[in-house]
Design a protein around this motif. Structure first.
Motif, mmCIF file in Angstrom:
data_model
loop_
_atom_site.group_PDB
_atom_site.id
_atom_site.type_symbol
_atom_site.label_atom_id
_atom_site.label_comp_id
_atom_site.label_asym_id
_atom_site.label_seq_id
_atom_site.Cartn_x
_atom_site.Cartn_y
_atom_site.Cartn_z
ATOM 1 N N VAL A 35 -16.186 -4.638 -10.360
ATOM 2 C CA VAL A 35 -16.705 -5.266 -9.140
ATOM 3 C C VAL A 35 -16.089 -6.643 -8.948
ATOM 4 O O VAL A 35 -15.690 -7.022 -7.835
ATOM 5 N N VAL A 71 -13.897 -7.830 -5.702
ATOM 6 C CA VAL A 71 -14.254 -9.008 -4.909
ATOM 7 C C VAL A 71 -13.085 -9.998 -4.884
ATOM 8 O O VAL A 71 -12.757 -10.577 -3.843
ATOM 9 N N GLY A 112 -10.541 -8.823 -2.495
ATOM 10 C CA GLY A 112 -10.966 -9.083 -1.120
ATOM 11 C C GLY A 112 -10.734 -10.527 -0.721
ATOM 12 O O GLY A 112 -10.239 -10.816 0.382
ATOM 13 N N ILE A 113 -11.065 -11.458 -1.618
ATOM 14 C CA ILE A 113 -10.837 -12.875 -1.339
ATOM 15 C C ILE A 113 -9.343 -13.158 -1.195
ATOM 16 O O ILE A 113 -8.908 -13.918 -0.317
ATOM 17 N N ALA A 128 -9.446 -6.653 3.165
ATOM 18 C CA ALA A 128 -10.499 -7.443 2.526
ATOM 19 C C ALA A 128 -11.845 -6.748 2.663
ATOM 20 O O ALA A 128 -12.605 -6.627 1.685
ATOM 21 N N ILE A 129 -12.152 -6.290 3.879
ATOM 22 C CA ILE A 129 -13.425 -5.589 4.099
ATOM 23 C C ILE A 129 -13.513 -4.337 3.234
ATOM 24 O O ILE A 129 -14.568 -4.023 2.656
ATOM 25 N N TRP A 140 -12.132 -3.818 0.278
ATOM 26 C CA TRP A 140 -12.414 -4.187 -1.110
ATOM 27 C C TRP A 140 -13.871 -4.608 -1.287
ATOM 28 O O TRP A 140 -14.506 -4.259 -2.294
ATOM 29 N N PHE A 141 -14.422 -5.334 -0.316
ATOM 30 C CA PHE A 141 -15.825 -5.737 -0.420
ATOM 31 C C PHE A 141 -16.752 -4.517 -0.335
ATOM 32 O O PHE A 141 -17.765 -4.446 -1.044
ATOM 33 N N ILE A 142 -16.396 -3.562 0.514
ATOM 34 C CA ILE A 142 -17.196 -2.330 0.606
ATOM 35 C C ILE A 142 -17.120 -1.549 -0.698
ATOM 36 O O ILE A 142 -18.137 -1.039 -1.198
ATOM 37 N N ALA A 159 -16.650 -2.762 -3.640
ATOM 38 C CA ALA A 159 -17.462 -3.469 -4.625
ATOM 39 C C ALA A 159 -18.943 -3.174 -4.427
ATOM 40 O O ALA A 159 -19.677 -2.916 -5.398
ATOM 41 N N ALA A 160 -19.398 -3.193 -3.171
ATOM 42 C CA ALA A 160 -20.807 -2.910 -2.890
ATOM 43 C C ALA A 160 -21.168 -1.476 -3.266
ATOM 44 O O ALA A 160 -22.238 -1.228 -3.850
#
Length: 208
Positions: free
Chosen positions: A16, A20, A23-24, A175-176, A178-180, A182-183
């Motif tokens: 995770v 993140v 994504g950053i 980026a979105i 990768w964040f998805i 991770a979630a």
């Protein structure tokens, strides 16, 4: 409250954190790419320059001129719906750097070109680069530049005009994603832990 399994939890946490971080990084790349696009847009309105002797990404989309000291060879590159791009590789002299020139486009993959070289003007683009995406990551050699000619030689159609929209800028979407990811990893792991704990509790109840 039952303890979380140590090793799986560490593995998921590291995964995770990596997603993140990616994504950053993509958001940082977004700022960088938007700066480049602004520069490229400004380049279209600047006066012409001599074709650069060395690769310089900041010169992309700027108008330029040069002299092709006799093509060493011609080759064709796929150009999607346009057919094929005809690219000349010109030898350098003491006064002119070696250069790639995109002369024009053709539908005929076997078409011969008899262009002898000479003065040429157009806008600066990247020359074809056949390195894979992975290869480019491990090889930081700058991409060669190419002059996309304004006027094609006889037998070729004119090159398409400069198009900033062809420059990919998908960093926000990446980026979105990768964040998805991770979630989703957190949610899936949490559901797996809940299911595991229920199974343990059910097994303990059956032993009474």
């Amino acid at each position: 409250m039952r303890r979380l399994p140590v090793l799986p939890t560490v593995i998921v946490a590291l995964a995770v954190a990596a997603m993140v971080a990616l994504g950053i990084w993509q958001l940082q790349r977004l700022d960088w790419k938007e700066g480049l696009l602004a520069q490229y847009s400004a380049n279209e309105h600047k006066p012409p320059i001599p074709f650069p002797a060395r690769p310089d990404r900041s010169a992309l989309f700027r108008r330029a001129y040069g002299r092709c000291a006799g093509p060493v060879d011609f080759h064709k590159e796929g150009a999607g719906r346009y057919g094929f791009r005809v690219v000349a590789h010109c030898r350098g002299t003491e006064d002119t750097p070696p250069m790639f020139v995109q002369l024009g486009i053709t539908r005929d993959p076997e078409q011969k070109v008899g262009w002898p070289g000479g003065p040429v003007s157009g806008f600066i683009s990247h020359a074809p680069d056949h390195r894979s995406v992975i290869g480019q990551i491990f090889d930081d050699t700058p991409k060669a530049l190419m002059l996309v000619a304004d006027t094609p030689p006889d037998g070729l159609a004119a090159n398409p005009p400069a198009d900033l929209s062809a420059v990919p800028n998908n960093h926000f979407a990446y980026a979105i994603q990768w964040f998805i990811f991770a979630a989703l990893a957190v949610v899936i792991y949490a559901l797996a832990i809940i299911r595991r704990n229920r199974s343990v509790l059910a097994g303990s109840g059956g032993d009474r």
